[in-house]
Write a protein that holds these residues in place. Structure first.
Motif, PDB file in Angstrom:
ATOM      1  N   VAL A 125      27.685 -10.690 -11.374  1.00  0.00           N
ATOM      2  CA  VAL A 125      27.040 -10.604 -10.359  1.00  0.00           C
ATOM      3  C   VAL A 125      25.827  -9.555 -10.467  1.00  0.00           C
ATOM      4  N   ALA A 126      24.475 -10.114  -9.997  1.00  0.00           N
ATOM      5  CA  ALA A 126      23.500  -9.087  -9.862  1.00  0.00           C
ATOM      6  C   ALA A 126      23.295  -7.661  -8.595  1.00  0.00           C
ATOM      7  N   ILE A 127      22.810  -6.808  -8.748  1.00  0.00           N
ATOM      8  CA  ILE A 127      22.445  -5.908  -7.844  1.00  0.00           C
ATOM      9  C   ILE A 127      21.004  -5.263  -7.644  1.00  0.00           C
ATOM     10  N   SER A 128      20.147  -5.961  -7.377  1.00  0.00           N
ATOM     11  CA  SER A 128      18.911  -5.642  -7.434  1.00  0.00           C
ATOM     12  C   SER A 128      18.502  -4.834  -5.964  1.00  0.00           C
ATOM     13  N   GLY A 129      17.755  -3.536  -5.659  1.00  0.00           N
ATOM     14  CA  GLY A 129      16.194  -2.619  -5.213  1.00  0.00           C
ATOM     15  C   GLY A 129      14.995  -2.813  -5.373  1.00  0.00           C
ATOM     16  N   PHE A 130      14.922  -3.093  -4.303  1.00  0.00           N
ATOM     17  CA  PHE A 130      12.847  -3.215  -4.585  1.00  0.00           C
ATOM     18  C   PHE A 130      12.409  -2.103  -3.299  1.00  0.00           C
ATOM     19  N   THR A 131      10.856  -1.732  -3.737  1.00  0.00           N
ATOM     20  CA  THR A 131      10.293  -1.028  -2.593  1.00  0.00           C
ATOM     21  C   THR A 131       8.888  -1.951  -3.041  1.00  0.00           C
ATOM     22  N   GLY A 132       7.683  -1.563  -1.760  1.00  0.00           N
ATOM     23  CA  GLY A 132       6.157  -1.961  -1.830  1.00  0.00           C
ATOM     24  C   GLY A 132       6.143  -1.834  -0.699  1.00  0.00           C
ATOM     25  N   PRO A 133       4.951  -2.111  -0.696  1.00  0.00           N
ATOM     26  CA  PRO A 133       4.042  -2.499   0.794  1.00  0.00           C
ATOM     27  C   PRO A 133       4.216  -3.314   1.087  1.00  0.00           C
ATOM     28  N   SER A 134       4.290  -3.487   2.378  1.00  0.00           N
ATOM     29  CA  SER A 134       4.488  -4.289   3.451  1.00  0.00           C
ATOM     30  C   SER A 134       3.491  -4.573   4.759  1.00  0.00           C
ATOM     31  N   TRP A 135       3.459  -6.041   4.833  1.00  0.00           N
ATOM     32  CA  TRP A 135       1.908  -6.983   5.970  1.00  0.00           C
ATOM     33  C   TRP A 135       3.320  -7.191   6.754  1.00  0.00           C
ATOM     34  N   ALA A 136       2.881  -7.009   8.313  1.00  0.00           N
ATOM     35  CA  ALA A 136       2.898  -7.986   9.220  1.00  0.00           C
ATOM     36  C   ALA A 136       2.052  -8.365  10.291  1.00  0.00           C
ATOM     37  N   GLU A 137       2.116  -9.616  10.683  1.00  0.00           N
ATOM     38  CA  GLU A 137       1.724  -9.982  11.439  1.00  0.00           C
ATOM     39  C   GLU A 137       2.318  -9.688  13.104  1.00  0.00           C
ATOM     40  N   ASN A 138       1.516  -9.472  13.774  1.00  0.00           N
ATOM     41  CA  ASN A 138       2.272  -8.668  14.983  1.00  0.00           C
ATOM     42  C   ASN A 138       3.241  -8.237  15.398  1.00  0.00           C
ATOM     43  N   PRO A 139       3.430  -7.176  14.119  1.00  0.00           N
ATOM     44  CA  PRO A 139       4.370  -6.623  14.447  1.00  0.00           C
ATOM     45  C   PRO A 139       4.740  -5.632  15.550  1.00  0.00           C
ATOM     46  N   PRO A 140       6.162  -5.482  16.217  1.00  0.00           N
ATOM     47  CA  PRO A 140       6.238  -4.277  17.094  1.00  0.00           C
ATOM     48  C   PRO A 140       5.343  -3.216  17.571  1.00  0.00           C
ATOM     49  N   VAL A 141       5.844  -2.736  18.908  1.00  0.00           N
ATOM     50  CA  VAL A 141       4.858  -1.231  19.480  1.00  0.00           C
ATOM     51  C   VAL A 141       6.383  -0.580  18.581  1.00  0.00           C
ATOM     52  N   GLY A 172      11.134 -12.381  19.097  1.00  0.00           N
ATOM     53  CA  GLY A 172      10.379 -12.062  18.368  1.00  0.00           C
ATOM     54  C   GLY A 172       9.336 -13.528  17.765  1.00  0.00           C
ATOM     55  N   ASP A 173       7.726 -12.833  17.297  1.00  0.00           N
ATOM     56  CA  ASP A 173       7.100 -13.688  17.009  1.00  0.00           C
ATOM     57  C   ASP A 173       5.848 -12.478  15.719  1.00  0.00           C
ATOM     58  N   GLU A 174       7.061 -12.239  14.659  1.00  0.00           N
ATOM     59  CA  GLU A 174       6.829 -11.402  12.842  1.00  0.00           C
ATOM     60  C   GLU A 174       6.653 -12.081  12.366  1.00  0.00           C
ATOM     61  N   THR A 175       5.759 -12.484  11.009  1.00  0.00           N
ATOM     62  CA  THR A 175       5.725 -12.797   9.643  1.00  0.00           C
ATOM     63  C   THR A 175       5.972 -11.434   9.279  1.00  0.00           C
ATOM     64  N   THR A 176       6.879 -11.172   8.332  1.00  0.00           N
ATOM     65  CA  THR A 176       6.289 -10.473   7.333  1.00  0.00           C
ATOM     66  C   THR A 176       6.006 -10.329   6.101  1.00  0.00           C
ATOM     67  N   LEU A 177       5.023 -10.333   5.275  1.00  0.00           N
ATOM     68  CA  LEU A 177       5.103  -9.999   4.165  1.00  0.00           C
ATOM     69  C   LEU A 177       5.188  -8.958   3.199  1.00  0.00           C
ATOM     70  N   ASN A 178       6.222  -8.378   2.142  1.00  0.00           N
ATOM     71  CA  ASN A 178       6.434  -7.799   1.214  1.00  0.00           C
ATOM     72  C   ASN A 178       6.336  -8.152  -0.807  1.00  0.00           C
ATOM     73  N   LEU A 179       5.454  -7.180  -0.939  1.00  0.00           N
ATOM     74  CA  LEU A 179       5.553  -6.935  -2.459  1.00  0.00           C
ATOM     75  C   LEU A 179       6.119  -6.119  -3.346  1.00  0.00           C
ATOM     76  N   GLY A 180       6.684  -5.984  -3.752  1.00  0.00           N
ATOM     77  CA  GLY A 180       7.546  -4.855  -4.298  1.00  0.00           C
ATOM     78  C   GLY A 180       7.946  -4.668  -6.296  1.00  0.00           C
ATOM     79  N   VAL A 181       8.243  -3.869  -5.792  1.00  0.00           N
ATOM     80  CA  VAL A 181       8.658  -3.800  -7.532  1.00  0.00           C
ATOM     81  C   VAL A 181      10.353  -2.978  -7.661  1.00  0.00           C
ATOM     82  N   GLY A 182      11.020  -3.372  -8.620  1.00  0.00           N
ATOM     83  CA  GLY A 182      12.130  -2.682  -8.572  1.00  0.00           C
ATOM     84  C   GLY A 182      12.843  -3.161  -9.602  1.00  0.00           C
ATOM     85  N   VAL A 183      14.810  -2.637 -10.426  1.00  0.00           N
ATOM     86  CA  VAL A 183      15.119  -2.571 -10.760  1.00  0.00           C
ATOM     87  C   VAL A 183      16.603  -3.552 -10.157  1.00  0.00           C
ATOM     88  N   ARG A 184      16.740  -3.823 -11.340  1.00  0.00           N
ATOM     89  CA  ARG A 184      18.444  -4.799 -11.120  1.00  0.00           C
ATOM     90  C   ARG A 184      19.536  -4.618 -12.813  1.00  0.00           C
TER      91      ARG A 184
END
Length: 190
Positions: free
Chosen positions: A106-122, A84-96
């Motif tokens: 031990v730390a368990i984290s979960g995040f969510t937010g927008p994600s932008w990809a260069e050359n994403p798959p069809v 593949g040839d995909e680069t993904t940028l993510n920015l999110g907020v969450g809880v640890r």
């Protein structure tokens, strides 16, 4: 109207985190990526790697929530390095959530937010009578990331990460599910 509320939240809480002794965490990881959807992975036990990936994630404590929970912001970049040839940028907020297991922090984290990809798959962005339809590239999707970090020393931890890109139940695209990544790496706290 604010398009990306998580960006607003990242800007809103820095003063609170600074008062609590801000902790930054940087993780470097690598692993596999699959184009299977989440249902196939978690409900049917299928995980067929479609390639490899490497990534870097930077997180910052934003505010303590009490009972060992912390509100956290995260930004990251992931690059597919095989099949593949995909680069993904993510920015999110969450809880640890921080706890001890067998005397190891031990730390368990979960995040969510927008994600932008260069050359994403069809990928399909809809269904009709159970069959995928509306195939196209979706540079903007939602990401969900989870991480388990087991401390090896006060500043270093071993990590396991699972990242997923999809349409967020129609928020970014109806029925779009680009795939998931599973990675292993190290994290440094500073």
């Amino acid at each position: 109207m604010l398009r990306y509320p998580c960006l607003f939240l990242l800007l809103l809480f820095p003063g609170v985190a600074a008062a609590q002794g801000t902790v930054w965490r940087a993780a470097v990881y690598g692993g596999t990526i699959t184009r299977l959807n989440t249902t196939q992975i978690f409900l049917h036990g299928h995980y067929h790697p479609d390639g490899s990936q490497i990534g870097i994630a930077l997180s910052r404590d934003l505010a303590p929530l009490g009972s060992d929970f912390t509100f956290v912001g995260e930004g990251g970049v992931m690059r597919q390095v095989a099949k593949g040839d995909e680069t993904t940028l993510n920015l999110g907020v969450g809880v640890r959530y921080d706890f001890e297991f067998l005397a190891l922090p031990v730390a368990i984290s979960g995040f969510t937010g927008p994600s932008w990809a260069e050359n994403p798959p069809v990928i399909p962005t809809g269904t009709w009578h159970g069959s995928p339809i509306n195939f196209r590239r979706n540079p903007w999707l939602n990401y969900v990331g989870t991480q388990i970090a087991v401390s090896l020393s006060p500043n270093f931890a071993a990590t396991i990460r699972y990242d997923h890109r999809s349409g967020a139940f129609g928020l970014f695209a109806p029925n779009a599910d680009e795939g998931s990544a599973l990675g292993f790496g190290v994290q440094v706290r500073f």
